[in-house]
Scaffold this active site. Structure first.
Site, PDB file in Angstrom:
ATOM      1  N   GLN A  74       0.821  -1.220   0.000  1.00 36.96           N
ATOM      2  CA  GLN A  74       0.000   0.000   0.000  1.00 36.96           C
ATOM      3  C   GLN A  74       0.854   1.268   0.000  1.00 36.96           C
ATOM      4  O   GLN A  74       0.384   2.328   0.417  1.00 36.96           O
ATOM      5  CB  GLN A  74      -0.958  -0.006   1.186  1.00 36.96           C
ATOM      6  CG  GLN A  74      -2.133  -0.943   1.018  1.00 36.96           C
ATOM      7  CD  GLN A  74      -2.962  -0.606  -0.219  1.00 36.96           C
ATOM      8  OE1 GLN A  74      -3.006   0.529  -0.679  1.00 36.96           O
ATOM      9  NE2 GLN A  74      -3.604  -1.606  -0.785  1.00 36.96           N
ATOM     10  N   SER A  75       2.092   1.166  -0.443  1.00 35.41           N
ATOM     11  CA  SER A  75       2.974   2.334  -0.465  1.00 35.41           C
ATOM     12  C   SER A  75       2.430   3.436  -1.384  1.00 35.41           C
ATOM     13  O   SER A  75       2.240   3.206  -2.590  1.00 35.41           O
ATOM     14  CB  SER A  75       4.367   1.900  -0.946  1.00 35.41           C
ATOM     15  OG  SER A  75       5.137   3.031  -1.302  1.00 35.41           O
ATOM     16  N   ASN A  76       2.218   4.611  -0.798  1.00 31.82           N
ATOM     17  CA  ASN A  76       1.819   5.771  -1.612  1.00 31.82           C
ATOM     18  C   ASN A  76       2.960   6.159  -2.548  1.00 31.82           C
ATOM     19  O   ASN A  76       2.745   6.562  -3.688  1.00 31.82           O
ATOM     20  CB  ASN A  76       1.489   6.962  -0.711  1.00 31.82           C
ATOM     21  CG  ASN A  76       0.312   6.688   0.201  1.00 31.82           C
ATOM     22  OD1 ASN A  76      -0.746   6.259  -0.263  1.00 31.82           O
ATOM     23  ND2 ASN A  76       0.473   6.913   1.495  1.00 31.82           N
TER      24      ASN A  76
END
Ligand SMILES: Cc1ncc(COP(=O)(O)O)c(C=O)c1O
Length: 322
Positions: A74-76
């Site tokens: 879920q890394s932005n």
């Protein structure tokens, strides 16, 4: 190389607004302003766009054809890197720790799908397993005749930090226009590049405010050290003789862990949605806002600026995960 001469690939929309949070200020009996980097104009916005403007420019100067970066699923940062790559006419290869969870994509996974990022899983639950895997993926790509450009997790490099030195300059102009002298800036700190850039900018401009980071992953002491060393390297890169850079970081707002919603963060996100109509993400900005609320409720002099770093995609993940 001075900041103005540093190659930058335009990816975002600047300046991002600096807004007074009228109803939140009224609720708290204090003057709260919000710097809207959630509206930075690429994908669904966020702080990483400022770093990527310098990193992508460097990649293009080196003739790269694919950006390689990674982190958690879920890394932005990873999702924005893939979108930035597309805007610059490049490919992206993302490396995530752990295993492919299968099932339909969620949150940033939707953006990675839309931008058609290539994805490799390390099959190791250690976050740091990404670091070696980035180099392995890059070596494989080179063997295939590609020219990869590796960006460390979070884009936390001295060059990436320059994005937040530039942001400090942008803020200075807005503060002058608004005739505002904040005593404090509060920002969520993860890989520490954002805060390092703001800390360099603060010293360079001799700004009156403190820059306070709220850690959402590493221990505060480790963050402080990273900010000092990243800040020093960034200042050197930009030819700024500013002496030691301070890394003021607090912990106590991590909740059950990195990537997981905390009750205090949830309460802060509800308050901000219900007073300002703004969305905070559960992983970064909600936790930083929880800290700001405690600080303001305990009483602090002068207006406070909350640096909204984005993160909207993970607000839609049922159990926000790393
Ligand atoms: C929404 C959001 N806020 C804050 C941060 C922290 O920024 P940094 O990694 O530069 O410390 C991140 C980093 O991923 C982020 O995505």
């Amino acid at each position: 190389m001075r900041l103005a001469g540093l190659p930058r690939r335009a990816l975002g929309v600047w300046p991002t607004p600096l807004q007074r949070a009228e109803r939140l200020s009224e609720e708290l009996g204090a003057s709260i302003w919000i710097k809207r980097d959630d509206l930075s104009g690429l994908g669904l916005g966020g702080n990483k766009v400022r770093k990527l403007e310098y990193l992508v420019a460097d990649a293009l100067e080196r003739g790269a054809d694919v950006l390689v970066t990674g982190g958690g699923r879920q890394s932005n940062h990873a999702a924005l890197t893939s979108l930035a790559a597309r805007k610059a006419g490049l490919d992206a290869h993302l490396v995530f720790y752990g295993d492919d969870p299968g099932g339909p994509p969620e949150g940033n996974g939707v953006l990675n799908d839309l931008s058609d990022a290539a994805i490799t899983y390390t099959k190791d639950d250690e976050r740091s397993s990404v670091d070696a895997a980035l180099e392995e993926v890059a070596a494989r790509l080179r063997d295939e005749g590609r020219n990869p450009y590796v960006i460390p997790r979070g884009g936390a490099t001295p060059l990436g930090c320059a994005g937040y030195v530039r942001a400090s300059l942008e803020l200075a102009g807005q503060l002058t226009t608004a005739e505002l002298t904040p005593s404090l800036i509060v920002v969520a700190t993860g890989s520490c590049g954002t805060q390092a850039g703001l800390a360099v900018g603060r010293r360079w401009l001799q700004a009156p405010y403190r820059v306070l980071g709220v850690t959402v992953s590493r221990p505060a002491a480790e963050c402080a050290e990273r900010i000092r060393s990243l800040g020093a390297a960034c200042a050197e890169l930009l030819d700024l003789a500013i002496g030691a850079v301070e890394g003021e970081v607090i912990d106590g707002y991590l909740g059950p862990g990195y990537g997981l919603e905390s009750p205090e963060g949830r309460a802060a996100a509800e308050l901000v949605a219900r007073t300002e109509g703004l969305v905070l993400d559960p992983v970064f900005t909600a936790k930083a806002m929880a800290a700001l609320l405690d600080i303001v409720r305990a009483g602090t002099g002068g207006p406070v600026v909350f640096w909204h770093c984005g993160g909207a995609p993970t607000a839609f993940v049922p159990r926000a995960g790393a």
